[in-house]
Design an enzyme around this catalytic site. Structure first.
Site, mmCIF file in Angstrom:
data_model
loop_
_atom_site.group_PDB
_atom_site.id
_atom_site.type_symbol
_atom_site.label_atom_id
_atom_site.label_comp_id
_atom_site.label_asym_id
_atom_site.label_seq_id
_atom_site.Cartn_x
_atom_site.Cartn_y
_atom_site.Cartn_z
ATOM 1 N N HIS A 142 0.840 -1.207 0.000
ATOM 2 C CA HIS A 142 0.000 0.000 0.000
ATOM 3 C C HIS A 142 0.876 1.258 0.000
ATOM 4 C CE1 HIS A 142 -3.664 2.345 1.183
ATOM 5 N NE2 HIS A 142 -2.732 3.155 1.665
ATOM 6 N N GLU A 143 1.783 1.332 0.951
ATOM 7 C CA GLU A 143 2.623 2.523 1.056
ATOM 8 C C GLU A 143 3.549 2.646 -0.148
ATOM 9 O OE1 GLU A 143 1.773 4.738 2.993
ATOM 10 O OE2 GLU A 143 0.467 3.521 4.262
ATOM 11 N N HIS A 196 1.757 4.425 -2.867
ATOM 12 C CA HIS A 196 1.853 5.882 -2.688
ATOM 13 C C HIS A 196 3.234 6.371 -3.130
ATOM 14 C CE1 HIS A 196 -1.912 6.675 -0.672
ATOM 15 N NE2 HIS A 196 -1.646 5.930 0.387
ATOM 16 N N HIS A 213 3.508 6.803 -6.747
ATOM 17 C CA HIS A 213 2.757 7.994 -7.152
ATOM 18 C C HIS A 213 3.653 9.234 -7.054
ATOM 19 C CE1 HIS A 213 -1.499 10.054 -6.764
ATOM 20 N NE2 HIS A 213 -1.000 10.161 -7.968
HETATM 21 ZN ZN LIG Z 1 -2.960 5.195 1.945
#
Ligand SMILES: [Zn+2]
Length: 683
Positions: free
Chosen positions: A469-470, A473, A476
């Site tokens: 998940h991290e 990010h 991104h």
């Molecule tokens: Zn998040």
């Protein structure tokens, strides 16, 4: 000012232009902040007071070029405040927070500056701007307008007073919840522990020690403590007692009762929205989100609600049968759900967390996240030895398929006393091309248990999911390819920002990644197929319950914030009526009841926006289906579009347009329903 020789304000000439961490001392931050704030104020004044007619370059681009020293000082400071803090940093944080808030006002309530932005915004179609410049101009205008820049002096003063009052009410709300949690302790004797497994007993013993009752066992109202107790305690009387205390936080009368606080906050938010020209706080809040309107958010929640209720009904029947099988002669109540669900889960799947961990060594999971990025985006990650802020933090240089530098990735994975709890992505430098071609420095900070010397860190599956998940990010931020800093990386709407992260979690669950990287840390054997199957099969278990408790909370949130006026609000009655209207099952309580719903009332964070989690989940499930539909979860044509329109695009486009450019259409809810086991196929 004592900034001469201050490493925070000097040029950073070392490798990757990193801050010289070893030379930085806490006492250097305050003078550095003072210097940086003064420098930015001077830049703002110069732009606002420019005698030349407003142009994109002398106003918008000038704003984008400004504030660089403040960016640098803030980024170092907040990385340390989150990941390696202490008394000195915390004291500076308390002192600096109001300074930064006031600084935001000098920017956003600057009438002369707003007049220039507005003078550009109105004829923007005739300015010959490229699409990205047009977007930056629009974003500046929106931000200023939403902060109240376009209002007259009287309304601005009212707004400032409301904001100030809301800030202190938000602090009070959180402190009241904390006080109710702190004042409650269910102390248990040896004879009260029926059903509790070893780890739960150990946790209860530790909780008792921490609360000054050594030698006893105790349950607190912290989610991890109470949920464990509710899932395992065979004592129905104690479950009921603890559960009642848990759902009554903030509603116990006396000084810590939050109902009056909520009533005033809802009223003030409605007033603020009215001052800014909106019909309700929800209208105001969602106007700048991907959802755009409360109706759109509600539409999604209602689409899910009926199916979630139906599935929860079937789950309830299963649990009631289990009670009957055990000879119980009572109707399942809210305090029973977790207990019987846990029993059923064990009977159905027989999944033991301790059997999974040896296959999920931290370094293997980091390698798995990197390999996913290589297969999707052609990225490679090479470890580099750099002096960072803590010896546990590690750095990798990121390059693209052609060997070109993309950025620096820092992973700081282990828990320690100087680190806040949770997991997050942050940056020391964001990507942009305005003045120079600047590549980003991105961090992932996690709280995995640090292993004993010479042992590898072993993760739970949830930990591995957090890592992916991290890292989503992080990508991104790393892949960002915009000109203007305002639009870089993760600076997108909050109901869109979880798309790159939640989407990335899907690849962890693919056989391609799991079979290659989930290997036993001693034998190197891949995780047995039967174990993988069991792990993946539990994903939809009890999702009716989970979706009902979440969705009810999101709908009630929208109801409270849809009020145009809220004088004399009876919080309890309103909550009850709202739940009655949607047909809330009696055996389930909303995930956070209003008197302790911190997402909504400890600050503005998720007020009228608790729906965002599900909104992003629609996007991530639908986006991953785009890969599945090709028959290849690494399909390169789909990956190229994902990179172009989502991961590298920052806030260049409206989020709905960005998604449409990637997918060819707006998302539909089908993939989400399937993911949560709420589609008809799962009946
Ligand atoms: Zn998040």
């Amino acid at each position: 000012m004592t900034t001469a020789g201050n490493p925070l304000t000097a040029d950073w000439a070392g490798a990757f232009a990193l801050p010289p961490f070893a030379a930085i001392a806490p006492e250097q931050f305050r003078p550095a902040f003072d210097q940086a704030l003064a420098a930015h104020r001077a830049e703002i004044d110069a732009i606002a007071g420019d005698q030349a007619a407003p142009s994109f370059d002398n106003t918008i681009a000038a704003l984008e070029r400004g504030g660089r020293l403040l960016d640098r000082v803030s980024s170092v400071f907040f990385v340390l405040a989150g990941a390696d803090t202490g008394d000195a940093i915390e004291a500076i944080e308390r002192a600096v927070a109001p300074l930064l808030a006031r600084h935001a006002n000098t920017l956003y309530l600057n009438t002369a500056l707003f007049a220039r932005i507005d003078a550009l915004y109105r004829p923007r179609d005739d300015l010959g701007l490229d699409p990205e410049q047009d977007r930056v101009l629009q974003r500046y205008h929106t931000r200023f307008v939403r902060a109240g820049a376009g209002l007259g002096k009287v309304a601005q003063d009212q707004l400032a007073a409301i904001n100030e009052r809301l800030a202190s009410l938000g602090t009070q709300f959180g402190q009241n919840v904390l006080a109710d949690e702190k004042s409650y302790l269910l102390v248990l004797a040896e004879g009260d522990l029926a059903g509790l497994p070893d780890f739960a007993r150990a946790a209860a013993r530790a909780a008792a020690v921490e609360r000054g009752r050594p030698g006893k066992y105790a349950v607190t109202l912290a989610r991890s403590s109470i949920e464990t107790f509710l899932a395992f305690s065979a004592r129905r009387d104690l479950r009921e007692k603890a559960f009642t205390a848990w759902i009554s936080r903030g509603e116990n009368g006396g000084a810590t009762d939050n109902r009056a606080v909520v009533a005033e906050m809802v009223k003030l938010r409605a007033e603020r929205a009215r001052l800014l020209g909106f019909g309700s706080f929800a209208d105001y809040r969602l106007d700048d989100q991907m959802a755009k309107t409360p109706q759109a958010a509600r539409g999604l929640l209602e689409e899910v609600w009926g199916r979630a209720r139906a599935k929860a009904g079937r789950e309830r029947a299963d649990l009631q049968s289990l009670i009957a099988e055990e000879g119980g002669n009572f109707a399942l109540a809210a305090c029973d759900w977790r207990y019987y669900a846990e029993k059923l889960r064990k009977a159905k799947f027989d999944l033991d967390e301790t059997a999974i961990k040896p296959y999920l060594a931290l370094d293997n999971m980091i390698a798995a996240a990197f390999e996913t990025a290589r297969r999707l985006f052609g990225l490679t990650f090479t470890p580099v030895d750099l002096p960072l802020y803590h010896p546990d933090a590690r750095a990798w240089e990121v390059k693209d398929a052609g060997g070109k530098h993309v950025g620096l990735f820092i992973g700081d994975y282990y828990a320690r006393g100087s680190k806040h709890s949770g997991a997050w992505m942050t940056s020391l430098r964001d990507q942009e091309k305005l003045v120079n071609d600047i590549r980003p420095v991105i961090l992932n900070v996690c709280n995995f248990s640090k292993p004993a010397k010479a042992e590898p860190a072993l993760l739970s599956f949830e930990d591995a999911r957090t890592l992916f998940h991290e890292f989503g990010h992080a990508l991104h931020g790393l892949l960002s390819d915009v000109t203007y800093p305002l639009l870089a990386g993760t600076s997108v709407a909050s109901d869109f920002v979880e798309l790159p992260s939640q989407l990335y979690e899907h690849w962890l669950e693919t056989p391609e990644i799991l079979q290659t990287y989930a290997r036993h840390y001693r034998s190197g054997e891949p995780m047995p197929a039967a174990l993988i199957d069991k792990l993946l099969a539990t994903r939809t278990f009890n999702q009716g319950f989970a979706t009902v408790e979440y969705t009810a909370a999101a709908l009630v949130d929208l109801d409270f914030h849809a009020l145009a006026k809220a004088d004399g609000l009876d919080v309890t009655a309103f909550e009850r009526a709202s739940l009655a209207r949607i047909g809330m099952p009696a055996e389930i309580v909303m995930r956070h009841r209003i008197p302790h719903f911190q997402h909504l009332f400890s600050g503005d964070g998720y007020a009228a926006a608790y729906y965002s989690y599900l909104w992003s989940e629609v996007l991530d499930a639908d986006a991953f289906a785009a890969f599945q539909e090709t028959g290849d979860v690494f399909d390169s044509a789909t990956a190229n579009k994902l990179r172009e329109f989502i991961y590298s695009a920052g806030n260049r486009r409206d989020p709905a347009e960005a998604y449409k450019a990637f997918r060819g259409r707006l998302p539909t809810v089908e993939a989400l329903l399937k993911k949560r086991g709420l589609d008809d196929a799962a009946v």
